[in-house]
Scaffold this active site. Structure first.
Site, PDB file in Angstrom:
ATOM      1  N   MET A   6       0.811  -1.220   0.000  1.00 44.68           N
ATOM      2  CA  MET A   6       0.000   0.000   0.000  1.00 44.68           C
ATOM      3  C   MET A   6       0.845   1.272   0.000  1.00 44.68           C
ATOM      4  O   MET A   6       0.496   2.245   0.679  1.00 44.68           O
ATOM      5  CB  MET A   6      -0.946  -0.027   1.206  1.00 44.68           C
ATOM      6  CG  MET A   6      -1.919  -1.169   1.153  1.00 44.68           C
ATOM      7  SD  MET A   6      -2.843  -1.209  -0.408  1.00 44.68           S
ATOM      8  CE  MET A   6      -4.159  -2.336  -0.009  1.00 44.68           C
ATOM      9  N   HIS A  29      -4.505  -5.432  -8.580  1.00 45.49           N
ATOM     10  CA  HIS A  29      -5.407  -4.346  -8.181  1.00 45.49           C
ATOM     11  C   HIS A  29      -6.835  -4.890  -8.143  1.00 45.49           C
ATOM     12  O   HIS A  29      -7.271  -5.557  -9.090  1.00 45.49           O
ATOM     13  CB  HIS A  29      -5.308  -3.182  -9.172  1.00 45.49           C
ATOM     14  CG  HIS A  29      -6.183  -2.028  -8.804  1.00 45.49           C
ATOM     15  ND1 HIS A  29      -5.841  -1.143  -7.806  1.00 45.49           N
ATOM     16  CD2 HIS A  29      -7.397  -1.643  -9.256  1.00 45.49           C
ATOM     17  CE1 HIS A  29      -6.813  -0.250  -7.667  1.00 45.49           C
ATOM     18  NE2 HIS A  29      -7.767  -0.528  -8.539  1.00 45.49           N
ATOM     19  N   ASP A  73       3.786   1.333 -13.904  1.00 47.01           N
ATOM     20  CA  ASP A  73       4.522   2.447 -14.518  1.00 47.01           C
ATOM     21  C   ASP A  73       4.464   3.637 -13.561  1.00 47.01           C
ATOM     22  O   ASP A  73       4.126   3.477 -12.389  1.00 47.01           O
ATOM     23  CB  ASP A  73       3.972   2.757 -15.927  1.00 47.01           C
ATOM     24  CG  ASP A  73       2.576   3.342 -15.895  1.00 47.01           C
ATOM     25  OD1 ASP A  73       2.050   3.613 -14.788  1.00 47.01           O
ATOM     26  OD2 ASP A  73       1.995   3.523 -16.984  1.00 47.01           O
ATOM     27  N   ASP A  87      -1.692   2.937 -10.869  1.00 45.31           N
ATOM     28  CA  ASP A  87      -2.501   1.854 -11.458  1.00 45.31           C
ATOM     29  C   ASP A  87      -2.770   2.084 -12.945  1.00 45.31           C
ATOM     30  O   ASP A  87      -3.842   1.728 -13.458  1.00 45.31           O
ATOM     31  CB  ASP A  87      -3.825   1.693 -10.678  1.00 45.31           C
ATOM     32  CG  ASP A  87      -3.591   1.362  -9.218  1.00 45.31           C
ATOM     33  OD1 ASP A  87      -2.656   0.594  -8.930  1.00 45.31           O
ATOM     34  OD2 ASP A  87      -4.327   1.890  -8.371  1.00 45.31           O
TER      35      ASP A  87
HETATM   36  C1  GAR Z   1      -5.845  -7.172  -2.233  1.00 48.75           C
HETATM   37  O1  GAR Z   1      -7.231  -7.078  -2.446  1.00 48.75           O
HETATM   38  C2  GAR Z   1      -5.100  -6.379  -3.279  1.00 48.75           C
HETATM   39  O2  GAR Z   1      -5.696  -6.418  -4.548  1.00 48.75           O
HETATM   40  C3  GAR Z   1      -5.195  -4.993  -2.700  1.00 48.75           C
HETATM   41  O3  GAR Z   1      -4.963  -5.185  -1.327  1.00 48.75           O
HETATM   42  C4  GAR Z   1      -5.451  -6.461  -0.940  1.00 48.75           C
HETATM   43  C5  GAR Z   1      -4.348  -7.182  -0.201  1.00 48.75           C
HETATM   44  O4  GAR Z   1      -4.823  -8.362   0.371  1.00 48.75           O
HETATM   45  N1  GAR Z   1      -4.230  -4.116  -3.283  1.00 48.75           N
HETATM   46  C6  GAR Z   1      -4.474  -2.840  -3.505  1.00 48.75           C
HETATM   47  O5  GAR Z   1      -5.527  -2.303  -3.233  1.00 48.75           O
HETATM   48  C7  GAR Z   1      -3.331  -2.079  -4.140  1.00 48.75           C
HETATM   49  N2  GAR Z   1      -3.708  -0.730  -4.409  1.00 48.75           N
HETATM   50  P1  GAR Z   1      -3.808  -9.476   0.870  1.00 48.75           P
HETATM   51  O6  GAR Z   1      -2.812  -8.787   1.811  1.00 48.75           O
HETATM   52  O7  GAR Z   1      -4.681 -10.442   1.634  1.00 48.75           O
HETATM   53  O8  GAR Z   1      -3.143 -10.082  -0.313  1.00 48.75           O
END
Ligand code: GAR
Length: 227
Positions: A90, A109, A141, A145
């Site tokens: 994040m 994403h 990039d 996103d």
């Molecule tokens: C997932 O849903 C991923 O797509 C999102 O965070 C979550 C992590 O879950 N990523 C974003 O939103 C990136 N901007 P996890 O720690 O259980 O894999």
């Protein structure tokens, strides 16, 4: 076989899916290191349980995004990483990381880009009233996103959905999509072609696209019987 560095910030369920595919032999990769910007990230325990080296680099202990990314690059290089997977990482990454791994940083994403970039994408789609959302694996990039899309899975928004139930169904699809896209990369099937015209964006070409197209719209749950 590719050497992968996985960057996380949270629970690491996508990391777990990657680890599971590696141990099942369906992802031809070595997880060289798992790196977290949060020392309490649940994903660190998942990595340790799998015998994967972990590194914590807290962004709060660095003067800025570039200094933070430079520390990440050093750690990734120390573990001979070739590709970087952002699995719920994040933090916005800077050119310091991207230039060290050009078109080798891959993100998952939780929406169908280019719709709903940024944070809380599932909630954005839900509140907007989208009927279909999903998840996207893309190269990173310099935008947020905006990088070339490798693979997507669509997920229908059901009338009965809450933001939580929708997020949970998207996450199930993420766990299938991310390892599969990484496997395409490991097989050397993924290239990025520059756009044919000046206003056409770079796009991903997946060799043997028939197999790639095996990923499609996630099946809806069976309709409730009316009798
Ligand atoms: C997932 O849903 C991923 O797509 C999102 O965070 C979550 C992590 O879950 N990523 C974003 O939103 C990136 N901007 P996890 O720690 O259980 O894999």
């Amino acid at each position: 076989m590719i050497r992968l560095g996985v960057l996380i910030s949270g629970g690491g369920s996508n990391l777990q899916a990657i680890l599971d595919h590696v141990s099942a032999g369906t992802l031809d990769a070595t997880i060289a290191v798992v790196l977290s910007n949060k020392k309490n990230a649940g994903g660190l325990a998942r990595a340790r349980a799998a015998g994967v080296p972990t590194v914590v680099i807290e962004h709060t202990e660095h003067a800025g995004r570039e200094a933070f990314d430079a520390a990440i690059v050093t750690a990734l290089r120390e573990h001979d990483v070739e590709y970087v997977a952002l699995a719920g990482f994040m933090r916005i990454v800077t050119p310091v990381l991207l230039d060290a791994f050009p078109m080798r940083v891959v993100n998952i994403h939780p929406a169908l880009l280019p719709a709903f970039p940024g944070i809380h994408a599932q909630g954005q789609a839900f509140r907007y009233g989208a009927r279909i959302t999903g998840c996207t694996v893309h190269f990173v990039d310099r935008g947020t996103d905006t990088g070339p899309i490798i693979a997507q899975t669509a997920v229908a928004v059901l009338p009965s959905d809450t933001e939580e139930s929708l997020s949970a169904r998207i996450l199930v699809e993420e766990h299938a999509l991310f390892p599969k896209a990484l496997q395409w990369i490991a097989e050397g099937r993924v290239t990025v072609a520059s756009g044919a015209t000046r206003d056409e964006r770079p796009r991903v070409v997946v060799r043997d696209a028939a197999t790639a197209l095996g990923l499609g719209i996630a099946p809806s749950p069976p309709a409730a019987s009316s009798t």
